[in-house]
Design a protein around this motif. Sequence first.
Motif, PDB file in Angstrom:
ATOM      1  N   LEU A 417       7.005  14.385 -15.107  1.00 27.00           N
ATOM      2  CA  LEU A 417       6.195  15.441 -15.015  1.00 27.00           C
ATOM      3  C   LEU A 417       4.863  15.222 -15.979  1.00 27.00           C
ATOM      4  O   LEU A 417       3.771  15.314 -15.600  1.00 27.00           O
ATOM      5  N   GLY A 418       5.224  14.894 -17.044  1.00 27.94           N
ATOM      6  CA  GLY A 418       4.402  14.629 -18.472  1.00 27.94           C
ATOM      7  C   GLY A 418       3.527  13.227 -17.862  1.00 27.94           C
ATOM      8  O   GLY A 418       2.233  13.625 -18.062  1.00 27.94           O
ATOM      9  N   LEU A 419       3.857  12.290 -17.182  1.00 25.62           N
ATOM     10  CA  LEU A 419       2.945  11.280 -16.947  1.00 25.62           C
ATOM     11  C   LEU A 419       2.186  11.796 -15.987  1.00 25.62           C
ATOM     12  O   LEU A 419       0.750  11.397 -15.568  1.00 25.62           O
ATOM     13  N   TYR A 420       2.489  12.594 -14.629  1.00 30.00           N
ATOM     14  CA  TYR A 420       1.809  13.365 -13.700  1.00 30.00           C
ATOM     15  C   TYR A 420       0.554  13.985 -14.323  1.00 30.00           C
ATOM     16  O   TYR A 420      -0.576  13.775 -14.002  1.00 30.00           O
ATOM     17  N   TYR A 421       0.928  14.970 -15.103  1.00 25.89           N
ATOM     18  CA  TYR A 421       0.173  15.954 -15.500  1.00 25.89           C
ATOM     19  C   TYR A 421      -0.969  15.312 -16.671  1.00 25.89           C
ATOM     20  O   TYR A 421      -2.077  15.991 -17.017  1.00 25.89           O
ATOM     21  N   ALA A 422      -0.535  14.249 -17.266  1.00 29.55           N
ATOM     22  CA  ALA A 422      -1.644  13.491 -18.408  1.00 29.55           C
ATOM     23  C   ALA A 422      -2.626  13.004 -17.614  1.00 29.55           C
ATOM     24  O   ALA A 422      -3.871  12.811 -18.128  1.00 29.55           O
ATOM     25  N   LYS A 423      -2.612  12.701 -16.241  1.00 27.74           N
ATOM     26  CA  LYS A 423      -3.632  12.218 -15.581  1.00 27.74           C
ATOM     27  C   LYS A 423      -4.682  13.323 -15.343  1.00 27.74           C
ATOM     28  O   LYS A 423      -6.094  12.962 -15.210  1.00 27.74           O
ATOM     29  N   LYS A 424      -4.329  14.564 -15.282  1.00 26.01           N
ATOM     30  CA  LYS A 424      -5.157  15.536 -15.033  1.00 26.01           C
ATOM     31  C   LYS A 424      -5.660  16.289 -16.259  1.00 26.01           C
ATOM     32  O   LYS A 424      -6.870  16.866 -16.620  1.00 26.01           O
ATOM     33  N   ALA A 425      -4.592  16.331 -17.361  1.00 23.98           N
ATOM     34  CA  ALA A 425      -4.956  17.232 -18.810  1.00 23.98           C
ATOM     35  C   ALA A 425      -5.353  16.458 -19.812  1.00 23.98           C
ATOM     36  O   ALA A 425      -5.953  16.509 -20.567  1.00 23.98           O
ATOM     37  N   GLY A 426      -4.962  15.109 -19.801  1.00 26.21           N
ATOM     38  CA  GLY A 426      -5.147  14.059 -20.915  1.00 26.21           C
ATOM     39  C   GLY A 426      -4.451  14.501 -22.183  1.00 26.21           C
ATOM     40  O   GLY A 426      -3.751  15.563 -22.315  1.00 26.21           O
ATOM     41  N   PHE A 427      -4.640  13.769 -23.286  1.00 24.35           N
ATOM     42  CA  PHE A 427      -3.927  14.127 -24.509  1.00 24.35           C
ATOM     43  C   PHE A 427      -4.275  15.652 -25.078  1.00 24.35           C
ATOM     44  O   PHE A 427      -3.294  16.271 -25.284  1.00 24.35           O
ATOM     45  N   TRP A 428      -5.581  15.947 -25.048  1.00 27.72           N
ATOM     46  CA  TRP A 428      -5.802  17.074 -25.458  1.00 27.72           C
ATOM     47  C   TRP A 428      -5.498  18.202 -24.665  1.00 27.72           C
ATOM     48  O   TRP A 428      -5.147  19.443 -25.441  1.00 27.72           O
ATOM     49  N   GLY A 429      -5.535  18.178 -23.414  1.00 29.68           N
ATOM     50  CA  GLY A 429      -5.257  19.266 -22.695  1.00 29.68           C
ATOM     51  C   GLY A 429      -3.742  19.575 -22.647  1.00 29.68           C
ATOM     52  O   GLY A 429      -3.277  20.658 -22.766  1.00 29.68           O
ATOM     53  N   LEU A 430      -2.747  18.680 -22.748  1.00 27.01           N
ATOM     54  CA  LEU A 430      -1.193  18.696 -22.893  1.00 27.01           C
ATOM     55  C   LEU A 430      -1.147  19.185 -24.388  1.00 27.01           C
ATOM     56  O   LEU A 430      -0.090  20.068 -24.214  1.00 27.01           O
ATOM     57  N   LEU A 431      -1.832  18.916 -25.139  1.00 29.44           N
ATOM     58  CA  LEU A 431      -1.315  19.126 -26.608  1.00 29.44           C
ATOM     59  C   LEU A 431      -1.920  20.590 -26.715  1.00 29.44           C
ATOM     60  O   LEU A 431      -0.881  21.503 -27.110  1.00 29.44           O
ATOM     61  N   MET A 432      -3.007  21.079 -26.334  1.00 30.92           N
ATOM     62  CA  MET A 432      -3.459  22.365 -26.499  1.00 30.92           C
ATOM     63  C   MET A 432      -2.766  23.270 -25.321  1.00 30.92           C
ATOM     64  O   MET A 432      -2.494  24.540 -25.864  1.00 30.92           O
ATOM     65  N   GLY A 433      -2.451  22.946 -24.162  1.00 25.73           N
ATOM     66  CA  GLY A 433      -1.524  23.681 -23.392  1.00 25.73           C
ATOM     67  C   GLY A 433      -0.161  23.818 -24.041  1.00 25.73           C
ATOM     68  O   GLY A 433       0.108  25.153 -23.941  1.00 25.73           O
ATOM     69  N   ASN A 434       0.204  23.078 -24.637  1.00 27.60           N
ATOM     70  CA  ASN A 434       1.545  23.101 -25.381  1.00 27.60           C
ATOM     71  C   ASN A 434       1.562  24.448 -26.231  1.00 27.60           C
ATOM     72  O   ASN A 434       2.114  25.248 -26.481  1.00 27.60           O
ATOM     73  N   LEU A 435       0.288  24.220 -27.246  1.00 25.20           N
ATOM     74  CA  LEU A 435       0.215  25.266 -28.460  1.00 25.20           C
ATOM     75  C   LEU A 435       0.128  26.379 -27.809  1.00 25.20           C
ATOM     76  O   LEU A 435       0.179  27.717 -28.486  1.00 25.20           O
ATOM     77  N   PHE A 436      -0.886  26.714 -26.674  1.00 31.59           N
ATOM     78  CA  PHE A 436      -0.955  27.930 -26.003  1.00 31.59           C
ATOM     79  C   PHE A 436       0.542  28.770 -25.800  1.00 31.59           C
ATOM     80  O   PHE A 436       0.649  29.979 -26.131  1.00 31.59           O
ATOM     81  N   TRP A 437       1.232  28.133 -25.360  1.00 26.84           N
ATOM     82  CA  TRP A 437       2.685  28.566 -25.120  1.00 26.84           C
ATOM     83  C   TRP A 437       3.486  29.159 -26.430  1.00 26.84           C
ATOM     84  O   TRP A 437       3.882  30.209 -26.448  1.00 26.84           O
ATOM     85  N   TRP A 438       3.118  28.233 -27.303  1.00 25.30           N
ATOM     86  CA  TRP A 438       4.087  28.326 -28.629  1.00 25.30           C
ATOM     87  C   TRP A 438       3.291  29.438 -29.257  1.00 25.30           C
ATOM     88  O   TRP A 438       3.999  30.163 -30.041  1.00 25.30           O
ATOM     89  N   THR A 439       2.117  29.775 -29.021  1.00 22.25           N
ATOM     90  CA  THR A 439       1.353  30.924 -29.666  1.00 22.25           C
ATOM     91  C   THR A 439       1.841  32.143 -28.892  1.00 22.25           C
ATOM     92  O   THR A 439       2.112  32.994 -29.492  1.00 22.25           O
ATOM     93  N   ILE A 440       1.966  32.018 -27.516  1.00 23.40           N
ATOM     94  CA  ILE A 440       2.436  33.278 -26.847  1.00 23.40           C
ATOM     95  C   ILE A 440       3.683  33.504 -27.470  1.00 23.40           C
ATOM     96  O   ILE A 440       4.072  34.679 -27.613  1.00 23.40           O
ATOM     97  N   ALA A 441       4.489  32.523 -27.518  1.00 25.35           N
ATOM     98  CA  ALA A 441       5.964  32.850 -28.004  1.00 25.35           C
ATOM     99  C   ALA A 441       6.162  33.457 -29.515  1.00 25.35           C
ATOM    100  O   ALA A 441       6.776  34.119 -29.610  1.00 25.35           O
ATOM    101  N   ALA A 442       5.348  33.025 -30.155  1.00 24.93           N
ATOM    102  CA  ALA A 442       5.394  33.326 -31.558  1.00 24.93           C
ATOM    103  C   ALA A 442       4.973  34.877 -31.662  1.00 24.93           C
ATOM    104  O   ALA A 442       5.472  35.654 -32.283  1.00 24.93           O
ATOM    105  N   ILE A 443       3.829  35.190 -30.863  1.00 26.22           N
ATOM    106  CA  ILE A 443       3.278  36.704 -30.759  1.00 26.22           C
ATOM    107  C   ILE A 443       4.620  37.660 -30.423  1.00 26.22           C
ATOM    108  O   ILE A 443       4.706  38.542 -31.037  1.00 26.22           O
TER     109      ILE A 443
END
Length: 573
Positions: A417-443
């Motif tokens: 799934l990571g290889l699939y979504y990497a084509k659409k989101a790229g490195f920065w999209g996957l990294l910031m998407g990951n941090l979006f959810w960690w922010t939600i979890a932290a709150i």
Amino acid sequence: MDRSTVRPIAMIAALILIGVLLGAQLYTMKPPPPREIGSPDRLFSAERAKATLDELLAEEAPHPAGTKANIQVRSRIAEKLESYGYEVEKQDAVYYAENRAAFYSLQNLMAKLPGREDGPAVAVVAHHDSVGAGPGASDDMANVAAILEIARMLKQEEPFRNPILFLITDGEEHWLLGAKSFMEEHPWAKEIGAVINLEARGTAGRSIMFETSDKNSLLIDAYTRSVRSPEAASISYEIYKRMPNDTDFTVFKNAGIPGMNFAFIQNKELYHTALDNRENMSLGSLQHQGESVFNVVKKLANMDLNFPSLENRVYQSLFGVWFVSWPESWNIWGLWIDFALLMFVLFVLMKYKYLDKKMLGWGVLAWAVVVVVTVFGASSLMKGLSALSGVAEPWYAFPLASRIALAGSVLFLGWILGLYYAKKAGFWGLLMGNLFWWTIAAIALVYSAPLASYVALGPLDAAAYLLFVICFTPLKKYFFFRELAALIPALVTAFLWIGMAVAMDLAFGLAKSEWIAFPIALILTSLLPLCAVDKARRKSHKILLTLTLLVVIGSSAAALYFPPFSETAPQRI
């Protein structure tokens, strides 16, 4: 140069380093070696405690509350305390259990070591009854023997500031009836200023301080200053208080008495069976439990227990060597500083066209899809193995192959799934998407389960500060620093969540495969940005994916090959 990709070597390095962290976690799970009988009296010796256990449990027979065997064991405990110079107080009680519409005859044993002051006492608690299925050598007679050894050692020291109460309860296996009787009826209950409870949910493993009362700062201070080889994490406090499981400690905690709960939990397949005997009890576990409790009791016995503990502390042991803690209030400040830094980072990435809203959206979606699919896929694989074997838990006696299959399936599915979504989101999209959810979890955790919030704040902290430096400098243009921006938070995530996966396995086993797969999936989401390699470099990922699939197939086949039960892990009746 593509500003939204990394090199394949980054994923390989990440997997190797996470493997090293897993190895370190497993290695440091071993308890310390037991001290010999001839060790100095100032040092707790598991061999001495074992000699006491051998006397108490000579017949090695079950001794539930109200049985003749229970009376015999209790008589030996009282004789031991009296031989050490203690006056033994006995509390007889008949307790009516409404849930069973039955009366139970109980007897608690108590002894008190006077202090220099008539202040609140430190209570050290274990239960002497067993279940009817086995002799209960670990649960809880080894802990009774540890308390007797501690009582003998403390008797030889100078008087402590506070009195110390040794309480050996009856009827713990019958809904905590002995502890309830003590709290409701005995006058000494009003004298307790802190309580230490000793338990076991297995026959081996390190002693874990898995539960505290609320407002724990005084307790954590005592633990930090006294325990030589710490094993504790405040997330377990948040988990345990939401579970229906109870020990004698629950009775004292509900009465508002501060305290700590200690237990070892490995070899759970022997728990509450005939194999919970002296031969299968780990002396290393007894050493770690007894030594830790002995040192904590001494520290508390010289502290001012009238001083109010006004706050909670978040805490985590590191590889059984270091221990860190901080005030709960720091979490809120840390969260919103991280949030501000990440908003600055997001602004810079979008301003300089490294990221757009569409890429960020794909990254956010990728995280959610990977977690859901991998947890469901791993759980389905375990259910499939169970169905093919015809046994509910085919891994019961030999779980290693099934553990590898579970972890491998999470890695394989998430990687694809990571290889699939990497084509659409790229490195920065996957990294910031990951941090979006960690922010939600932290709150969510900071405001609902603050003592567990560090498991989300840790990855967020590592990413926020590192990305702030990288994104406000030309460093973001280079492969190495992009890879570092994902790798370091991934290692922090792995450190915090590998232990959770291991703990879930030890506590509940592969029958709760989704509970084990979830923390592994969270670790994997932190690796998703490293799937963002350009088309020409994808061959390395495909080769590793093929190897991962072969490992999953091979370990699944091996799981079906091994017998589900053995002499040391027999089928439960």
